[in-house]
Design a protein around this motif. Sequence first.
Motif, PDB file in Angstrom:
ATOM      1  N   ARG A 172      15.063  31.245 -52.027  1.00 49.11           N
ATOM      2  CA  ARG A 172      15.676  30.910 -53.390  1.00 49.11           C
ATOM      3  C   ARG A 172      16.117  29.434 -53.395  1.00 49.11           C
ATOM      4  N   PHE A 173      16.720  28.863 -52.239  1.00 46.82           N
ATOM      5  CA  PHE A 173      17.192  27.398 -52.227  1.00 46.82           C
ATOM      6  C   PHE A 173      16.407  26.638 -50.989  1.00 46.82           C
ATOM      7  N   PRO A 174      15.183  26.308 -51.187  1.00 45.97           N
ATOM      8  CA  PRO A 174      14.477  25.510 -50.229  1.00 45.97           C
ATOM      9  C   PRO A 174      14.956  24.399 -49.965  1.00 45.97           C
ATOM     10  N   ASN A 175      15.771  23.622 -50.646  1.00 45.22           N
ATOM     11  CA  ASN A 175      16.429  22.491 -50.321  1.00 45.22           C
ATOM     12  C   ASN A 175      17.828  22.539 -49.615  1.00 45.22           C
ATOM     13  N   MET A 176      18.497  23.846 -49.470  1.00 41.89           N
ATOM     14  CA  MET A 176      19.971  24.051 -48.997  1.00 41.89           C
ATOM     15  C   MET A 176      19.594  23.885 -47.319  1.00 41.89           C
ATOM     16  N   LYS A 177      20.316  23.299 -46.715  1.00 34.83           N
ATOM     17  CA  LYS A 177      20.361  23.109 -45.271  1.00 34.83           C
ATOM     18  C   LYS A 177      20.981  24.484 -44.599  1.00 34.83           C
ATOM     19  N   HIS A 178      20.477  25.076 -43.551  1.00 38.84           N
ATOM     20  CA  HIS A 178      20.952  26.266 -42.861  1.00 38.84           C
ATOM     21  C   HIS A 178      21.763  25.636 -41.586  1.00 38.84           C
TER      22      HIS A 178
END
Length: 197
Positions: free
Chosen positions: A41-47
Amino acid sequence: MKLGSLFDGSGGFPLAGALFGIEPVWASEIEPYPIRVTTARFPNMKHLGDITKINGAEIEPVDIITFGSPCQDLSVAGKQLGIHEGERSNLFFEAVRIIKEMRDGTSDQYPRFAVWENVPGAFSSNKGQDFRAVLQALCEAAGADIPVPEPPKGKWTHSGTVVGDGFSIAWRLYDAQFWGVPQRRKRIYLITDFGSE
């Protein structure tokens, strides 16, 4: 505005934020499947992984930190071991630690808001003292050394506020059946505004 999500699950808070133009920039979650969901859903969100290994002063500052800390020890469906004794629900204090670290590292500029979600059992767990501990911890994160009073008549109301010098906390109990979900699902939503009364 930018958002960071602790105890992210499948990204409910980032999705809600994104629908209103708020950018989800990082999340903390340890379960593989929800991480796969939010990665799609959020490929740019860092985990960021395990919340206990995050230093709030070392991650990207955000305007809003959201968290639905584990509820098992607060729920009336469980043993209600509480926020201090329960080994899962006491992770709430890890979120507060991260908020404090970020605020200390940014001269109290970030985050401006914290949003906490949890089960209504938090109102009654340990005779209301667990919800009082939540409010006290968030007051301390705001830099306030004020005692949070006992719940009125020994029972927390379904909505309320704590207003301090330059900050405020407000909460309300919502039921998902009135928001388009075909089931009864009551949850507390609490917002801390670290920059306004």
